[in-house]
Design an enzyme around this catalytic site. Structure first.
Site, PDB file in Angstrom:
ATOM      1  N   ASP A  15      -1.160  24.835 -12.291  1.00 45.67           N
ATOM      2  CA  ASP A  15      -0.061  23.871 -12.146  1.00 45.67           C
ATOM      3  C   ASP A  15      -0.395  22.532 -12.795  1.00 45.67           C
ATOM      4  O   ASP A  15      -1.567  22.164 -12.908  1.00 45.67           O
ATOM      5  CB  ASP A  15       0.224  23.682 -10.645  1.00 45.67           C
ATOM      6  N   HIS A  53       2.272  22.928 -21.766  1.00 41.86           N
ATOM      7  CA  HIS A  53       2.113  24.387 -21.663  1.00 41.86           C
ATOM      8  C   HIS A  53       1.213  24.908 -22.794  1.00 41.86           C
ATOM      9  O   HIS A  53       0.369  25.767 -22.570  1.00 41.86           O
ATOM     10  CB  HIS A  53       3.479  25.086 -21.711  1.00 41.86           C
ATOM     11  N   LEU A  68     -13.696  42.445 -16.929  1.00 39.00           N
ATOM     12  CA  LEU A  68     -12.757  41.668 -16.107  1.00 39.00           C
ATOM     13  C   LEU A  68     -11.349  42.257 -16.146  1.00 39.00           C
ATOM     14  O   LEU A  68     -10.838  42.590 -17.215  1.00 39.00           O
ATOM     15  CB  LEU A  68     -12.723  40.227 -16.640  1.00 39.00           C
TER      16      LEU A  68
HETATM   17  C1  IPE Z   1       4.054  27.529  -9.405  1.00 39.57           C
HETATM   18  O1  IPE Z   1       4.184  26.276  -9.991  1.00 39.57           O
HETATM   19  C2  IPE Z   1       4.282  28.597 -10.435  1.00 39.57           C
HETATM   20  C3  IPE Z   1       3.317  28.649 -11.513  1.00 39.57           C
HETATM   21  C4  IPE Z   1       2.224  27.958 -11.634  1.00 39.57           C
HETATM   22  C5  IPE Z   1       3.612  29.605 -12.529  1.00 39.57           C
HETATM   23  P1  IPE Z   1       5.511  25.426  -9.855  1.00 39.57           P
HETATM   24  O2  IPE Z   1       5.267  24.136 -10.518  1.00 39.57           O
HETATM   25  O3  IPE Z   1       6.689  26.217 -10.324  1.00 39.57           O
HETATM   26  O4  IPE Z   1       5.630  25.253  -8.267  1.00 39.57           O
HETATM   27  P2  IPE Z   1       6.484  24.231  -7.411  1.00 39.57           P
HETATM   28  O5  IPE Z   1       7.918  24.452  -7.758  1.00 39.57           O
HETATM   29  O6  IPE Z   1       6.052  22.853  -7.762  1.00 39.57           O
HETATM   30  O7  IPE Z   1       6.160  24.576  -5.995  1.00 39.57           O
HETATM   31  C1  IPE Z   2       2.617  24.972 -14.502  1.00 32.46           C
HETATM   32  O1  IPE Z   2       2.864  23.650 -14.852  1.00 32.46           O
HETATM   33  C2  IPE Z   2       3.178  25.969 -15.499  1.00 32.46           C
HETATM   34  C3  IPE Z   2       4.389  26.677 -15.038  1.00 32.46           C
HETATM   35  C4  IPE Z   2       4.913  26.586 -13.858  1.00 32.46           C
HETATM   36  C5  IPE Z   2       4.990  27.566 -15.994  1.00 32.46           C
HETATM   37  P1  IPE Z   2       4.242  22.973 -14.526  1.00 32.46           P
HETATM   38  O2  IPE Z   2       5.188  23.257 -15.637  1.00 32.46           O
HETATM   39  O3  IPE Z   2       4.737  23.338 -13.175  1.00 32.46           O
HETATM   40  O4  IPE Z   2       3.873  21.432 -14.562  1.00 32.46           O
HETATM   41  P2  IPE Z   2       4.274  20.326 -13.497  1.00 32.46           P
HETATM   42  O5  IPE Z   2       3.853  20.842 -12.152  1.00 32.46           O
HETATM   43  O6  IPE Z   2       5.758  20.153 -13.589  1.00 32.46           O
HETATM   44  O7  IPE Z   2       3.511  19.124 -13.902  1.00 32.46           O
HETATM   45 MG    MG Z   3       4.437  22.614 -11.315  1.00 32.24          MG
END
Ligand code: IPE
Ligand code: IPE
Ligand code: MG
Length: 273
Positions: A41, A58, A152
């Site tokens: 995240d 990303h 792995l």
């Molecule tokens: C969880 O992250 C999903 C992934 C890392 C793929 P999100 O950024 O979508 O989660 P929330 O919405 O903040 O809980």
């Molecule tokens: C995690 O990073 C990747 C996905 C959920 C695909 P985020 O895109 O959720 O990044 P933040 O949490 O908004 O910073």
């Molecule tokens: Mg996120």
């Protein structure tokens, strides 16, 4: 003579390399988790903090994926589940979803040879059918190409929702009971687990979430029942080998009691004594 900046960088690089080696040597190879699950995240916030578009985050996150997959394989982790796209992530702006799907296709295409070479076997959990056809094709190819690998197991959670997984398992079991293939009184944890996406994998002992968020976000709700949770204060694009080693060391300092008392664990006393 080295310019000052280069000399400084070399010293710094050497310094951080030695920290990395110290960390690595402190890890007890006999006490590694078999399975690590990671909620990757913070990509969007990492990019915003740099004045960039979320998609840039990303792209940078892929570098961390590569490093963590390699580090996990090197150290001897058997299963690594990466939460890459949740069922809820479909609700993001279309441009971001499209960019993520494109990144997925390009990354798999680029990395599959490396996975093959490193003896990594790829798996996917989630609502596979909801992914665009080109993603499914690329993923299926990578799954087939790495099927004979014995190192792995890399499990990508894509279009994944743990609640949907649990409800689908209940539905499959109900159908078996309805068809007379299974008796309701024989439904137990083992039967239930055999109907989850993760039926072939052991439960994760360690769950890591980056970005300083303290939540599970619909990830492996059943499987994480006794996992140790570790929350890293860095965004995913900054999560590197050193951070993984720190998480492993932290995990190894914990006492996993599974409902027993500390005394029972320390003296290895069986139940009811
Ligand atoms: C969880 O992250 C999903 C992934 C890392 C793929 P999100 O950024 O979508 O989660 P929330 O919405 O903040 O809980
Ligand atoms: C995690 O990073 C990747 C996905 C959920 C695909 P985020 O895109 O959720 O990044 P933040 O949490 O908004 O910073
Ligand atoms: Mg996120």
């Amino acid at each position: 003579m080295l310019p000052l900046a280069t000399a400084y960088f070399c010293t710094f690089a050497h310094f951080s390399y030695s920290i990395l080696m110290d960390l690595l040597q402190s890890i007890d190879r006999g006490k590694l988790p078999k399975h690590i699950a990671i909620i990757m995240d913070g990509n969007g916030r990492w990019a915003k903090e740099r004045g960039q578009d979320r998609v840039y985050g990303h792209h940078e996150g892929v570098i961390s994926v590569r490093e963590i997959v390699n580090a996990s394989a090197e150290i001897g982790i058997q299963y690594l589940t990466l939460y890459a796209f949740s069922a809820e992530n479909w609700n993001r702006p279309k441009a971001e979803v499209d960019a993520l799907m494109e990144l997925l296709v390009n990354t798999i295409r680029k990395e599959v040879e490396e996975l093959k070479k490193n003896n990594v076997r790829m798996h996917v959990i989630g609502d596979f059918e909801s992914l665009p056809a080109i993603c499914r094709r690329e993923l299926n190819e990578a799954i087939d190409m790495t099927a004979a690998n014995t190192g792995l197991n890399l499990i990508l959670a894509l279009s994944y929702s743990s609640r949907n997984e649990i409800v689908n398992a209940a539905k499959k079991i109900a159908e078996k009971v309805q068809r007379g293939e299974l008796k309701a009184e024989n439904v137990n944890c083992e039967v239930f687990e055999a109907n989850l996406y993760t039926s072939k994998f052991p439960d994760p002992e360690l769950m890591i979430r980056t970005s300083g968020e303290y939540r599970i976000s619909n990830f492996l709700l059943y499987q994480l029942a006794y996992a140790e949770l570790y929350f890293a204060p860095v965004h995913w694009p900054d999560f590197r080998k050193q951070n993984l080693y720190e998480a492993l060391l932290n995990y190894q300092q914990r006492e996993r009691r599974f409902g027993k008392t500390s005394e029972q664990i320390q003296t290895n006393t069986p139940e009811h004594v």
